[in-house]
Write an enzyme that holds these catalytic residues in place. Structure first.
Site, PDB file in Angstrom:
ATOM      1  N   GLY A   1     -37.052 -47.945 -47.501  1.00  0.00           N
ATOM      2  CA  GLY A   1     -36.447 -47.346 -46.201  1.00  0.00           C
ATOM      3  C   GLY A   1     -35.638 -46.011 -46.568  1.00  0.00           C
ATOM      4  O   GLY A   1     -34.988 -45.590 -45.834  1.00  0.00           O
TER       5      GLY A   1
ATOM      6  N   ALA B   1     -42.069 -44.402 -49.815  1.00  0.00           N
ATOM      7  CA  ALA B   1     -43.391 -44.037 -49.276  1.00  0.00           C
ATOM      8  C   ALA B   1     -43.397 -43.087 -48.030  1.00  0.00           C
ATOM      9  O   ALA B   1     -43.377 -42.096 -47.642  1.00  0.00           O
ATOM     10  CB  ALA B   1     -44.370 -45.239 -49.358  1.00  0.00           C
ATOM     11  N   SER B   2     -43.148 -44.100 -46.907  1.00  0.00           N
ATOM     12  CA  SER B   2     -43.134 -43.451 -45.505  1.00  0.00           C
ATOM     13  C   SER B   2     -42.287 -42.347 -45.053  1.00  0.00           C
ATOM     14  O   SER B   2     -42.703 -41.406 -44.648  1.00  0.00           O
ATOM     15  CB  SER B   2     -42.830 -44.625 -44.420  1.00  0.00           C
ATOM     16  OG  SER B   2     -41.560 -45.294 -44.947  1.00  0.00           O
TER      17      SER B   2
ATOM     18  N   ILE C   1     -38.876 -52.397 -46.453  1.00  0.00           N
ATOM     19  CA  ILE C   1     -39.837 -51.521 -46.743  1.00  0.00           C
ATOM     20  C   ILE C   1     -40.563 -50.830 -45.544  1.00  0.00           C
ATOM     21  O   ILE C   1     -40.908 -51.738 -44.661  1.00  0.00           O
ATOM     22  CB  ILE C   1     -41.041 -52.098 -47.540  1.00  0.00           C
ATOM     23  CG1 ILE C   1     -40.533 -52.432 -49.051  1.00  0.00           C
ATOM     24  CG2 ILE C   1     -42.182 -51.282 -47.707  1.00  0.00           C
ATOM     25  CD1 ILE C   1     -41.397 -53.250 -50.114  1.00  0.00           C
TER      26      ILE C   1
ATOM     27  N   LYS D   1     -49.815 -45.010 -50.838  1.00  0.00           N
ATOM     28  CA  LYS D   1     -50.118 -46.344 -50.318  1.00  0.00           C
ATOM     29  C   LYS D   1     -51.527 -46.382 -49.776  1.00  0.00           C
ATOM     30  O   LYS D   1     -52.212 -45.606 -50.569  1.00  0.00           O
ATOM     31  CB  LYS D   1     -49.179 -46.864 -49.163  1.00  0.00           C
ATOM     32  CG  LYS D   1     -47.849 -47.363 -49.825  1.00  0.00           C
ATOM     33  CD  LYS D   1     -46.730 -48.113 -48.728  1.00  0.00           C
ATOM     34  CE  LYS D   1     -45.416 -48.399 -49.483  1.00  0.00           C
ATOM     35  NZ  LYS D   1     -44.799 -49.243 -48.570  1.00  0.00           N
TER      36      LYS D   1
ATOM     37  N   GLU E   1     -37.011 -53.343 -54.681  1.00  0.00           N
ATOM     38  CA  GLU E   1     -37.115 -53.013 -53.346  1.00  0.00           C
ATOM     39  C   GLU E   1     -37.454 -54.493 -52.408  1.00  0.00           C
ATOM     40  O   GLU E   1     -38.141 -55.322 -52.448  1.00  0.00           O
ATOM     41  CB  GLU E   1     -38.760 -52.489 -53.150  1.00  0.00           C
ATOM     42  CG  GLU E   1     -39.106 -51.409 -53.895  1.00  0.00           C
ATOM     43  CD  GLU E   1     -40.321 -50.692 -53.358  1.00  0.00           C
ATOM     44  OE1 GLU E   1     -40.312 -49.594 -53.095  1.00  0.00           O
ATOM     45  OE2 GLU E   1     -41.363 -51.369 -53.127  1.00  0.00           O
TER      46      GLU E   1
ATOM     47  N   HIS F   1     -46.633 -54.174 -56.922  1.00  0.00           N
ATOM     48  CA  HIS F   1     -45.794 -54.041 -55.562  1.00  0.00           C
ATOM     49  C   HIS F   1     -45.726 -54.988 -54.636  1.00  0.00           C
ATOM     50  O   HIS F   1     -46.637 -55.971 -54.735  1.00  0.00           O
ATOM     51  CB  HIS F   1     -46.693 -52.757 -55.035  1.00  0.00           C
ATOM     52  CG  HIS F   1     -45.892 -52.131 -53.956  1.00  0.00           C
ATOM     53  ND1 HIS F   1     -45.905 -52.466 -52.649  1.00  0.00           N
ATOM     54  CD2 HIS F   1     -45.083 -51.016 -53.967  1.00  0.00           C
ATOM     55  CE1 HIS F   1     -45.261 -51.647 -51.925  1.00  0.00           C
ATOM     56  NE2 HIS F   1     -44.538 -50.797 -52.714  1.00  0.00           N
TER      57      HIS F   1
ATOM     58  N   ASN G   1     -45.065 -42.965 -53.432  1.00  0.00           N
ATOM     59  CA  ASN G   1     -46.219 -44.106 -53.252  1.00  0.00           C
ATOM     60  C   ASN G   1     -47.010 -43.530 -51.784  1.00  0.00           C
ATOM     61  O   ASN G   1     -46.635 -43.924 -50.859  1.00  0.00           O
ATOM     62  CB  ASN G   1     -45.886 -45.385 -53.268  1.00  0.00           C
ATOM     63  CG  ASN G   1     -46.829 -46.734 -53.221  1.00  0.00           C
ATOM     64  OD1 ASN G   1     -47.982 -46.090 -53.139  1.00  0.00           O
ATOM     65  ND2 ASN G   1     -46.578 -47.693 -53.230  1.00  0.00           N
TER      66      ASN G   1
HETATM   67  O1  G3P Z   1     -43.458 -48.380 -52.779  1.00  0.00           O
HETATM   68  C1  G3P Z   1     -42.492 -47.794 -51.949  1.00  0.00           C
HETATM   69  C2  G3P Z   1     -42.325 -48.468 -50.840  1.00  0.00           C
HETATM   70  O2  G3P Z   1     -42.590 -50.100 -51.013  1.00  0.00           O
HETATM   71  C3  G3P Z   1     -41.100 -48.140 -49.987  1.00  0.00           C
HETATM   72  O3  G3P Z   1     -41.829 -47.842 -49.031  1.00  0.00           O
HETATM   73  O4  G3P Z   1     -41.897 -46.775 -46.873  1.00  0.00           O
HETATM   74  O5  G3P Z   1     -39.733 -48.071 -47.343  1.00  0.00           O
HETATM   75  O6  G3P Z   1     -40.230 -45.793 -48.392  1.00  0.00           O
HETATM   76  P1  G3P Z   1     -40.996 -46.943 -47.778  1.00  0.00           P
END
Ligand code: G3P
Length: 224
Positions: A183, A204-205, A148, A13, A143, A95, A11
């Site tokens: 995470g 994402a991150s 997150i 984002k 999630e 989301h 994602n």
């Molecule tokens: O959409 C994926 C997300 O909400 C998780 O984000 O940065 O923890 O991988 P992250």
């Protein structure tokens, strides 16, 4: 939905690196890795970038959100037909950073189903996962919101949320694959999530904010 699994959906984002040419570059790396290593990678991208990315990339592209509206006076809304027209294969729904009420979630899933757009319903916990499974989305991504964007993965901090979501969904509709996220950063996080019954990762991150997205992805896919 068994085809195309397991999958990692990245994602983008609204990260600085996640739109326009920079976001495209991340997706291009994903495309190369996906083809070279025969793994399923997909991206959830800004509505603004859908047409460009769908026209020029071979990986499946998802919208990050659509509104369950029909044609008419809905200024600012993301029309599901427009998302389908862009070439996107589907969309995230609800989301954690773009939450909807259950009525809108149901309307959105139903509109997307009519249009042949896949839905990845995002949920925060096992209770929401159970409720969501009754709406028959194409996938559910659980999630825990507090994890997150952090450095501790759902696989490590809350493995029971993955396992319990998987067993709950399978008792309602075993055709719905459960993904998980929050995470997730490395191959151990991915392989643990899969060993708990999930069919993929929404993250994402760990990729988008990485200074080396190719290396981050190459590590992640080893867990598939
Ligand atoms: O959409 C994926 C997300 O909400 C998780 O984000 O940065 O923890 O991988 P992250």
């Amino acid at each position: 939905m068994a085809e195309g699994l397991p999958i990692i959906i990245v994602n983008l984002k609204t990260y600085e690196q996640g739109y326009g040419a920079d976001g495209f570059e991340i997706c291009k790396i994903m495309e190369e890795i996906s083809i070279e290593h025969n793994v399923n990678l997909a991206a959830a991208v800004s509505a603004i970038d859908l047409v460009d990315y769908c026209d020029n990339l071979k990986i499946p592209i998802f919208a990050q959100h659509v509104d369950g509206v029909n044609y008419g006076s809905h200024t600012g809304s993301i029309l599901p037909e427009a998302v389908r027209y862009s070439g996107a294969v589907g969309t995230l729904v609800n989301h954690a950073e773009c939450q909807m009420n259950w009525e809108d979630i149901e309307a959105t899933i139903s509109r997307c189903r009519e249009l042949g757009l896949l839905t990845v319903l995002c949920t925060a916990d096992v209770k929401a996962t159970e409720k969501g499974a009754h709406l028959n989305p194409d996938m559910i991504a659980v999630e825990p919101p507090e994890l997150i964007g952090g450095d501790v993965s759902v696989s490590t901090a809350k493995p029971e949320v993955i396992a319990d979501s998987v067993s709950t969904v399978s008792s309602i509709n075993s055709d719905i694959p459960v993904l998980c996220g929050a995470g997730v950063k490395n191959q151990e996080d991915v392989s643990k999530a899969l060993s708990l019954g999930s069919k993929g990762i929404l993250l994402a991150s760990g990729v988008v904010k990485s200074s080396e997205p190719r290396e981050a992805l190459m590590d992640l896919i080893k867990g598939l």
